[in-house]
Motif scaffolding. Structure first.
Motif, mmCIF file in Angstrom:
data_model
loop_
_atom_site.group_PDB
_atom_site.id
_atom_site.type_symbol
_atom_site.label_atom_id
_atom_site.label_comp_id
_atom_site.label_asym_id
_atom_site.label_seq_id
_atom_site.Cartn_x
_atom_site.Cartn_y
_atom_site.Cartn_z
ATOM 1 N N LEU A 31 37.712 32.534 28.778
ATOM 2 C CA LEU A 31 36.665 33.423 28.412
ATOM 3 C C LEU A 31 35.824 33.149 29.464
ATOM 4 O O LEU A 31 34.986 34.120 29.724
ATOM 5 N N ALA A 32 35.630 32.113 29.879
ATOM 6 C CA ALA A 32 34.402 31.736 30.867
ATOM 7 C C ALA A 32 34.718 33.015 32.206
ATOM 8 O O ALA A 32 34.086 33.503 32.853
ATOM 9 N N GLU A 33 36.283 32.972 32.608
ATOM 10 C CA GLU A 33 36.613 33.838 33.540
ATOM 11 C C GLU A 33 36.317 35.273 33.110
ATOM 12 O O GLU A 33 35.758 36.003 34.064
ATOM 13 N N LYS A 34 36.508 35.661 31.997
ATOM 14 C CA LYS A 34 36.248 37.109 31.262
ATOM 15 C C LYS A 34 34.665 37.316 31.316
ATOM 16 O O LYS A 34 34.367 38.605 31.944
ATOM 17 N N ILE A 35 33.967 36.248 31.136
ATOM 18 C CA ILE A 35 32.573 36.472 31.294
ATOM 19 C C ILE A 35 31.972 36.869 32.802
ATOM 20 O O ILE A 35 31.141 37.653 33.000
ATOM 21 N N ASP A 36 32.491 36.056 33.459
ATOM 22 C CA ASP A 36 32.218 36.141 34.986
ATOM 23 C C ASP A 36 32.530 37.613 35.475
ATOM 24 O O ASP A 36 31.897 38.431 36.114
ATOM 25 N N GLU A 37 33.844 37.922 35.025
ATOM 26 C CA GLU A 37 34.253 39.498 35.333
ATOM 27 C C GLU A 37 33.248 40.403 34.995
ATOM 28 O O GLU A 37 33.050 41.329 35.580
#
Length: 774
Positions: A31-37
């Motif tokens: 989820l953190a990766e998707k938020i960064d994206e």
């Protein structure tokens, strides 16, 4: 607690919690990766200041909007983002769906093998974790399946009788990012299931009963982790036409309705972009349920409104007694209001004479002639305010005839020219415009409703529609309504909505807009970005258009539908002329005393659409001890009605107490409320007759935040860990539907119930009041 497979119960539980914690950690990393994206996409799109064409600008705008919406969903903090897991046998085929899970519902024929010693053995072929949003890893393998996805359906629908591919169903309890516990249901207990070569462990005593025993707060929790098969069938039912859901207290009707709204948006977001309206009976129930949809990842497209705030610009803040409510809710009020709308122009201060100067002389219409013009104008079927242009034209016709002009101009061509000049001269006079404003003013629904507070006037309007006593009661109740809309009840709001249609809103000319040099250069009337619309565009749009909420919805969910009056059905029906519907209710809980009349208006509101009916039969709220007391009242309120089946027991019987005098009642209420607060960790509801609501609130003003005092008609749909029902005879005697209202009051508690009788309740030696004795 039974011993878990593969070690002691404590060891296995801790090991399984650690395993689920590792998976949850992986989910939050993804989820953190998707938020960064998503943040990168928003920043990248917003930074493109120079764009070559209007099309590129629109594309940038759309990208910012989509990325911002996705970011908003990802950033939401849920108490239990991940809440479920199912371990599955190998399916009949190897087809995967768009969420990455296998689509097969039934297991392969050889998924379970039989050993020589007769033991049935199977390998777990797929494990799916269920959560609020779908999450895929970088290789598009599902880390979490959205609870609304088809692959998640077995989590809710599988049973030991029909397990499908499911071997084990697990509910995961978490707070924030920490797993607190797990509870398992083994759906194939005769199969020795192996997961990665080891025997599949089973932890806990069953997820559903664990969830039911949890303490309540002042807001409804979603049931997404504990939806049962019959509830899931309703949630996932096709949305065409009308879906009817019946079920007694505690069957989860309200929660099912809200989860259905989230599911419909997930299934067909484009279709329901027109909005979903959820109609609740009371503001208390709206406040109790409004947090459910955001917790399911859906908000913005779903509007939850109480009946008292459904009409634009007004909110109910008063209550009607049952007799007045029955008058205001009756279908006859539609005809009374139609007469009132037409008669509202006939006020004492309306001008009785019209004088103009034409052809060098004075032309005059007297009171009788003006009355004839008004009758002719009102002969149409259009809303009263929209008939003003017709009335203006008829006035000019009457003045033209009175002037003798038709005799002067025999030639049609000359007559037409003279008439055109006459109309321009007369209509252009300030005196004529002032007369028209006073004689045919723009009427507002609130002003017309307040005019009905005149008993004599209302008596004339309601002749042969209401009895004289009913007209007097109605007029007196309307005296409390203020010019600004204070003192309205939920029933008054339905009357205002009816008047809004009967009166109509005159069309106003659009305000002129200054030419924008950009228009001349590009030929575009308006070109804005997402950021501009969010910042400055809102004020411009508000000024250019009539304020107001959406008036027509794609889907309407009516909760506690059995309580809607005929006038309220008319109000709700106007908002769903092209909608599909979900109607949720229980006739046994109805507080409306004329169900046939309401059913007729419901049919009119639904427009004859075909209906699909479901029934929820299991009472998850009340333990059997409380349900037995309530079921006895139901048998008297509706002989032959079948109560829902309670699925758990607590071993604690309802308590009965009595106050010998009215003076002792206040002390008894405080004492019993304090006892219940000490016995439960969560909330306590004190239910009294509507007429006693304010006094009871004063008695318990110092009781603290965990206690709520509510009138009998406010209790619908709510639940508390413990409930104190005060003076049940008063509740039963409030209206012809009083026994059904008492049944509702007795079914609010999840753990403890106390019934406190007053002297008029005629309690027996055990404290049981007459209203509860068979």
């Amino acid at each position: 607690m039974p011993r878990a497979r593969g070690g002691t119960a404590v060891d296995v539980r801790e090991r399984e919690i650690r395993a689920e914690q590792r998976h949850l950690d992986a989910v939050y990393r993804r989820l953190a990766e998707k938020i960064d994206e998503a943040e990168y996409l928003v920043a990248d799109a917003a930074s493109r200041v120079q764009v070559g064409t209007p099309g590129a600008l629109a594309e940038r705008d759309a990208q910012v909007f989509r990325a911002g919406l996705h970011l908003s969903r990802l950033n939401k903090e849920f108490e239990d983002f991940l809440f479920g897991r199912i371990d599955l046998l190998r399916g009949k085929d190897g087809v995967r769906g768009p969420d990455g899970a296998y689509t097969s519902v039934e297991p392969a024929e050889d998924a379970v093998r039989e050993e020589p010693d007769g033991t049935r053995v199977a390998e777990i072929a797929e494990t799916l974790h269920i959560g609020r949003l779908g999450v895929l890893d970088a290789d598009y393998v599902p880390l979490v399946i959205d609870w609304r996805a088809p692959a998640a359906a077995p989590f809710y629908r599988a049973t030991p009788v029909a397990p499908g591919r499911v071997v084990r169903r697990r509910v995961i309890r978490s707070r924030g990012r920490r797993v607190l516990g797990v509870e398992d249901d083994l759906l194939r207990p005769r199969v020795r299931a192996l997961l990665e070569g080891a025997e599949l462990p089973v932890v806990g005593d069953g997820a559903l009963l664990a969830a039911l025993g949890r303490a309540r707060g002042h807001r409804m929790n979603d049931i997404v982790a504990s939806i049962q098969a019959e509830q899931d069938e309703v949630i996932r039912a096709p949305a065409g036409s009308v879906t009817e859901v019946a079920g007694g207290p505690g069957t989860g009707k309200t929660a099912v309705a809200l989860h259905r709204a989230a599911y419909l948006l997930y299934q067909d977001r484009r279709r329901y972009a027109g909005g979903i309206l959820v109609v609740s009976p009371t503001p208390l129930l709206v406040a109790y349920t409004e947090g459910v949809l955001p917790s399911l990842g859906e908000e913005g497209q779903v509007v939850i409104r109480a009946l008292g705030s459904l009409a634009e610009g007004v909110t109910a803040d008063a209550y009607d007694d049952q007799e007045v409510a029955a008058i205001k809710g009756s279908a006859a009020m539609a005809r009374v209001l139609a007469r009132a709308a037409r008669a509202a122009l006939e006020t004492a201060d309306a001008p009785q004479r019209l004088r103009v100067v034409a052809f060098g002389g004075r032309v005059e219409l007297d009171a009788a002639e003006l009355a004839a013009v008004r009758r002719q104008a009102l002969g149409g079927t259009a809303p009263v305010n929209l008939l003003r242009p017709r009335a203006r034209r008829l006035l000019l016709d009457a003045l033209w005839e009175k002037s003798g002009a038709p005799r002067r101009y025999q030639e049609p061509e000359f007559a037409a020219e003279a008439r055109e000049a006459f109309d321009e001269d007369i209509a252009g006079e300030d005196a004529f415009a002032a007369f028209l404003d006073a004689w045919w003013p723009e009427l507002t629904p609130l002003a017309v409703l307040r005019s009905m507070a005149d008993e004599q006037r209302l008596g004339r309007l309601a002749r042969r529609l209401l009895r004289p006593r009913e007209a007097r009661r109605l007029a007196r109740s309307l005296r409390r309504v203020t010019p600004r809309g204070g003192g309205l009840s939920a029933h008054d709001v339905a009357l205002l909505d009816e008047l809004r249609v009967l009166l109509g809103t005159p069309a106003r000319p659009a305000a002129p807009r200054e030419a924008d040099p950009l228009d001349q250069l590009t030929g575009l009337a308006e070109l804005t970005t997402y950021a501009e619309r969010q910042a400055g565009g809102r004020e411009r749009r508000t000024a250019a258009a009539e304020p107001g909420e959406r008036a027509d919805y794609a889907h309407i969910i009516v909760d506690e539908a059995q309580d809607l009056t005929p006038m309220q059905w008319r109000m709700v029906g106007r908002r769903g002329r092209r909608a599909t519907w979900t109607i949720v209710g229980d006739p046994a809980q109805s507080s409306w005393s004329a169900p046939e009349e309401a059913a007729a208006e419901q049919r009119a509101a639904l427009g004859g659409k075909p209906r699909r009916r479901f029934e929820l039969t299991v009472n998850y709220r009340n333990p059997a001890e409380i349900a037995r007391v309530a079921d006895g009242v139901l048998a008297r309120a509706m002989p032959g009605a079948r109560p829902p089946r309670a699925v758990r027991t607590t071993g604690v019987e309802p308590a009965f107490a009595a106050a010998a005098t009215e003076e002792e009642l206040a002390d008894a209420v405080r004492a019993e409320a304090a006892r219940l607060l000490a016995e439960v960790e969560g909330t306590v509801g004190v239910v009294v007759a509507m007429a006693r609501r304010e006094r009871a609130g004063q008695w318990l003003a110092e009781a603290g935040e965990r206690l709520v005092v509510l009138g009998s008609l406010e209790a619908k749909g709510l639940e508390y860990d413990a409930t104190l029902v005060v003076c049940p005879g008063e509740i039963a005697g409030e209206s012809p539907a009083g026994m059904r209202v008492l049944y509702v009051a007795l079914t609010r508690a999840t753990q403890r119930l106390t019934v406190l009788s007053g002297p008029a309740d005629e309690p027996d030696a055990a404290g049981v009041p007459a209203a509860l004795r068979a």
